[in-house]
Design an enzyme around this catalytic site. Structure first.
Site, PDB file in Angstrom:
ATOM      1  N   SER A 142       0.871  -1.175   0.000  1.00  0.00           N
ATOM      2  CA  SER A 142       0.000   0.000   0.000  1.00  0.00           C
ATOM      3  C   SER A 142       0.900   1.215   0.000  1.00  0.00           C
ATOM      4  O   SER A 142       2.081   1.122   0.368  1.00  0.00           O
ATOM      5  CB  SER A 142      -0.871  -0.001   1.263  1.00  0.00           C
ATOM      6  OG  SER A 142      -1.461   1.264   1.491  1.00  0.00           O
ATOM      7  N   TYR A 155      -1.525  -1.686  10.490  1.00  0.00           N
ATOM      8  CA  TYR A 155      -1.636  -1.742   9.033  1.00  0.00           C
ATOM      9  C   TYR A 155      -0.396  -1.154   8.376  1.00  0.00           C
ATOM     10  O   TYR A 155       0.199  -1.765   7.483  1.00  0.00           O
ATOM     11  CB  TYR A 155      -2.882  -0.979   8.590  1.00  0.00           C
ATOM     12  CG  TYR A 155      -3.119  -0.988   7.097  1.00  0.00           C
ATOM     13  CD1 TYR A 155      -3.706  -2.087   6.482  1.00  0.00           C
ATOM     14  CD2 TYR A 155      -2.760   0.099   6.313  1.00  0.00           C
ATOM     15  CE1 TYR A 155      -3.934  -2.096   5.109  1.00  0.00           C
ATOM     16  CE2 TYR A 155      -2.980   0.101   4.940  1.00  0.00           C
ATOM     17  CZ  TYR A 155      -3.571  -0.996   4.343  1.00  0.00           C
ATOM     18  OH  TYR A 155      -3.781  -1.007   2.985  1.00  0.00           O
TER      19      TYR A 155
END
Length: 251
Positions: A142, A155
């Site tokens: 990401s 995350y």
């Protein structure tokens, strides 16, 4: 149907929705046989591929569990007799909280799926791809693996870890015929972003404001990048972290 990946086999984890589903369909359109993997049982992607005239199977798997991942690869080989490519995409956002309020349960689950899961997938995918003499693995990180993002410590840590893990595996596999790369999507219109925004106007504007192009990316835009990274057109690309976004500006 195109034939770029004719007689080739690809595993796509997290393939039941979002980027994973778009990528599975993109591979199928170019002739690949696809193993769609997810922890939520669904035949929607499989049926979509069959409607295109392609071949696909669904495999239920929790990528954080060794037995599940081992069985995932074994079932793929049993169905298609080989493995050429893998898109290790399965992941969760975890629960939003500042670092000092992140629970151990949330940390363990998020790291377990997002980081350990990709390691386990590569652990069992690489030996099978080696049997073909060459192949490609693309992992999904990401832009949060490249920058900080307040409120999502587990995350962000997991996605930074995926990038480092990818670069390590790429070095190990480069002379063995396997290219390993990682795609780093920006803010993409998926069920995950819907959960993060709650679909509220204020949150959507906040997230789209992070993208200079002023909109969410679409799953198909990431799928196109993944398919390219697996193609012979990217034959000299390995250990690369490709940011696919509109110029992400979070610091």
């Amino acid at each position: 149907m195109e034939t770029t990946f004719k007689n080739k086999v690809v595993i796509v984890t997290g393939g039941s929705s979002g980027i994973g589903r778009a990528t599975a369909l993109a591979f199928a359109k170019k002739g690949a046989k696809v193993a769609i993997v997810d922890w939520i049982e669904s035949n929607e992607t499989v049926n979509g591929i069959k409607d295109l005239g392609g071949e696909a199977i669904f495999i239920k798997c929790d990528v954080s569990k060794t037995a599940d991942v081992k069985a995932m690869v074994e079932k793929t080989i049993a169905a298609f007799d080989r493995l050429d490519y893998a898109y290790n995409n399965a992941g969760i956002e975890g629960k939003s909280a500042p670092t000092h309020e992140c629970t151990e349960e949330n940390w363990d689950e998020t790291i377990g799926i997002n980081l350990k899961g990709i390691w386990l997938c590569m652990k069992y995918e690489i030996p099978e791809i080696l049997k073909q003499g060459k192949g490609t693995i693309v992992n999904c990180a990401s832009v949060a693996g490249l920058v900080g993002f307040a409120g999502l410590p587990a995350y962000v840590a997991s996605k930074h870890g995926v990038i480092g893990l990818t670069k390590t595996a790429a070095l190990e596999c480069a002379k063995l015929g396997i290219r390993v790369n990682v795609v780093c999507p920006g803010v993409i219109q998926t069920p995950m972003i819907d959960r993060l925004t709650g679909k509220t106007k204020e949150a959507i504007e906040q997230f789209t404001g992070l993208e200079p192009v002023g909109r969410f990316g679409q799953p198909e835009e990431i799928a196109n990048a993944v398919v390219w990274m697996c193609s012979d057109e990217a034959s000299f690309v390995t250990g690369h972290a490709m940011a696919v976004d509109g110029g992400f500006v979070a610091q």
